[in-house]
Write a protein that holds these residues in place. Sequence first.
Motif, PDB file in Angstrom:
ATOM      1  N   TRP A  65     -41.009 -19.079 -31.928  1.00 40.89           N
ATOM      2  CA  TRP A  65     -41.586 -20.361 -31.542  1.00 40.89           C
ATOM      3  C   TRP A  65     -41.103 -20.797 -30.158  1.00 40.89           C
ATOM      4  CZ3 TRP A  65     -45.434 -22.335 -34.273  1.00 40.89           C
ATOM      5  CH2 TRP A  65     -45.561 -21.988 -35.622  1.00 40.89           C
ATOM      6  N   GLU A  67     -41.208 -24.232 -27.331  1.00 44.16           N
ATOM      7  CA  GLU A  67     -41.460 -25.654 -27.140  1.00 44.16           C
ATOM      8  C   GLU A  67     -42.046 -25.877 -25.748  1.00 44.16           C
ATOM      9  OE1 GLU A  67     -41.037 -27.296 -29.791  1.00 44.16           O
ATOM     10  OE2 GLU A  67     -39.886 -25.735 -30.814  1.00 44.16           O
ATOM     11  N   GLY A 194     -50.042 -24.854 -43.158  1.00 38.46           N
ATOM     12  CA  GLY A 194     -48.891 -24.425 -42.372  1.00 38.46           C
ATOM     13  C   GLY A 194     -49.035 -23.019 -41.855  1.00 38.46           C
ATOM     14  N   ASN A 196     -46.332 -19.631 -40.757  1.00 40.28           N
ATOM     15  CA  ASN A 196     -44.988 -19.064 -40.751  1.00 40.28           C
ATOM     16  C   ASN A 196     -44.957 -17.935 -39.726  1.00 40.28           C
ATOM     17  OD1 ASN A 196     -42.570 -17.698 -41.319  1.00 40.28           O
ATOM     18  ND2 ASN A 196     -42.707 -18.129 -43.503  1.00 40.28           N
ATOM     19  N   LYS A 200     -40.132 -18.481 -39.855  1.00 42.11           N
ATOM     20  CA  LYS A 200     -39.882 -19.890 -39.541  1.00 42.11           C
ATOM     21  C   LYS A 200     -41.204 -20.633 -39.641  1.00 42.11           C
ATOM     22  CE  LYS A 200     -35.942 -18.913 -36.510  1.00 42.11           C
ATOM     23  NZ  LYS A 200     -35.351 -19.090 -35.151  1.00 42.11           N
ATOM     24  N   ALA A 201     -41.292 -21.527 -40.627  1.00 41.10           N
ATOM     25  CA  ALA A 201     -42.561 -22.198 -40.929  1.00 41.10           C
ATOM     26  C   ALA A 201     -42.671 -23.539 -40.217  1.00 41.10           C
ATOM     27  CB  ALA A 201     -42.712 -22.394 -42.426  1.00 41.10           C
ATOM     28  N   ARG A 202     -43.892 -23.840 -39.765  1.00 39.42           N
ATOM     29  CA  ARG A 202     -44.193 -25.135 -39.179  1.00 39.42           C
ATOM     30  C   ARG A 202     -45.587 -25.565 -39.633  1.00 39.42           C
ATOM     31  NH1 ARG A 202     -41.939 -25.436 -32.915  1.00 39.42           N
ATOM     32  NH2 ARG A 202     -39.831 -24.668 -33.358  1.00 39.42           N
ATOM     33  N   GLY A 203     -45.888 -26.840 -39.411  1.00 42.09           N
ATOM     34  CA  GLY A 203     -47.215 -27.360 -39.703  1.00 42.09           C
ATOM     35  C   GLY A 203     -47.869 -27.866 -38.438  1.00 42.09           C
ATOM     36  N   TRP A 204     -49.200 -27.855 -38.426  1.00 41.27           N
ATOM     37  CA  TRP A 204     -49.917 -28.409 -37.296  1.00 41.27           C
ATOM     38  C   TRP A 204     -49.909 -29.930 -37.374  1.00 41.27           C
ATOM     39  CZ3 TRP A 204     -51.884 -24.436 -40.332  1.00 41.27           C
ATOM     40  CH2 TRP A 204     -51.980 -23.179 -39.701  1.00 41.27           C
ATOM     41  N   LEU A 210     -48.875 -26.246 -30.677  1.00 38.79           N
ATOM     42  CA  LEU A 210     -47.865 -25.304 -31.145  1.00 38.79           C
ATOM     43  C   LEU A 210     -47.960 -24.054 -30.275  1.00 38.79           C
ATOM     44  CD1 LEU A 210     -48.206 -25.325 -35.065  1.00 38.79           C
ATOM     45  CD2 LEU A 210     -46.383 -26.356 -33.709  1.00 38.79           C
ATOM     46  N   HIS A 218     -46.647 -12.974 -38.903  1.00 32.91           N
ATOM     47  CA  HIS A 218     -46.981 -14.366 -39.191  1.00 32.91           C
ATOM     48  C   HIS A 218     -48.060 -14.454 -40.268  1.00 32.91           C
ATOM     49  CE1 HIS A 218     -49.466 -12.917 -35.845  1.00 32.91           C
ATOM     50  NE2 HIS A 218     -50.402 -13.792 -36.180  1.00 32.91           N
TER      51      HIS A 218
END
Length: 279
Positions: A65, A67, A194, A196, A200-204, A210, A218
């Motif tokens: 990921w 930023e 979500g 992954n 490492k999982a994330r949500g929109w 993102l 993934h």
Amino acid sequence: MVKQSLEISFFILFLKLLKLFFPKGNIERVIKALKSYITLSEESTYNPAQKMSAFLYPDITYKPWYEPQDHDILNVVSNKLQQGFNDIENEWLAYVSSGYNIVTRFNASNLFTSLKEDDWKAYLLWEKGNFTQVGLSCFPKTVNILSKLEPFLYSFGYVEFYVMKPGVVLPPHTDNINTSLTCHLGIIVPENCGINVGNKARGWIKGKTLFFDDSFEHEAWNKSQTERVVLSFDLYHPELTKIEKTLLQFVLKNLNHTSEEYESNKIQEPKSQQKALDN
């Protein structure tokens, strides 16, 4: 393969000469990648969570990921998309209410045996360096926003709206090259969705971006009752220099990583990928 190896070897000699004129262009990374490709040198080191089978580019940051603040380019892209989000969202909603039917770029069942044809759809706006007629006709404001980001777009990638139906789970898969990052902008984001990446999982989040490296394994899911929609596109890895991008366009094209080849290899389920690695 022998003929290709000889051609690559001669090209490496050319790159070594080119380094004299562009000492800060990081051309050595191109040379190392090519040597690795034809196994002329020591094995390249990379994160084992990256499961690529085609072309490994060395000495750039490897992490699942990213930023926006990690790099100026990512910050610019994020800001442009978030500033233009209302126009992008309104054009998508207008398209949906219009009843106009755009042909999706792929049949999901051909990519994943667990999916039905329309479980996961892609509406193409940009490919091969040009905006599509659909993009220009149906999403002119979105195209105008994206046109300001064209210098960052990955030459062999796509810009498209991804639509995932309720209850769909995309199995773990990986892509075949690590010279790009994927950007998603949340358009319609119900709960229980979500993605992954590299465990490492994330949500929109609606209206937010993102950034991830899809050479890491993934998977994604929509466990809600409504469709999930994101705007998706590929960017050159922000650590690549201008001359590296130019050289990579030539190299990848001549290694048959055109848009068509990119797509045919882009999504690989673990079993098929392991077979490719074994070969």
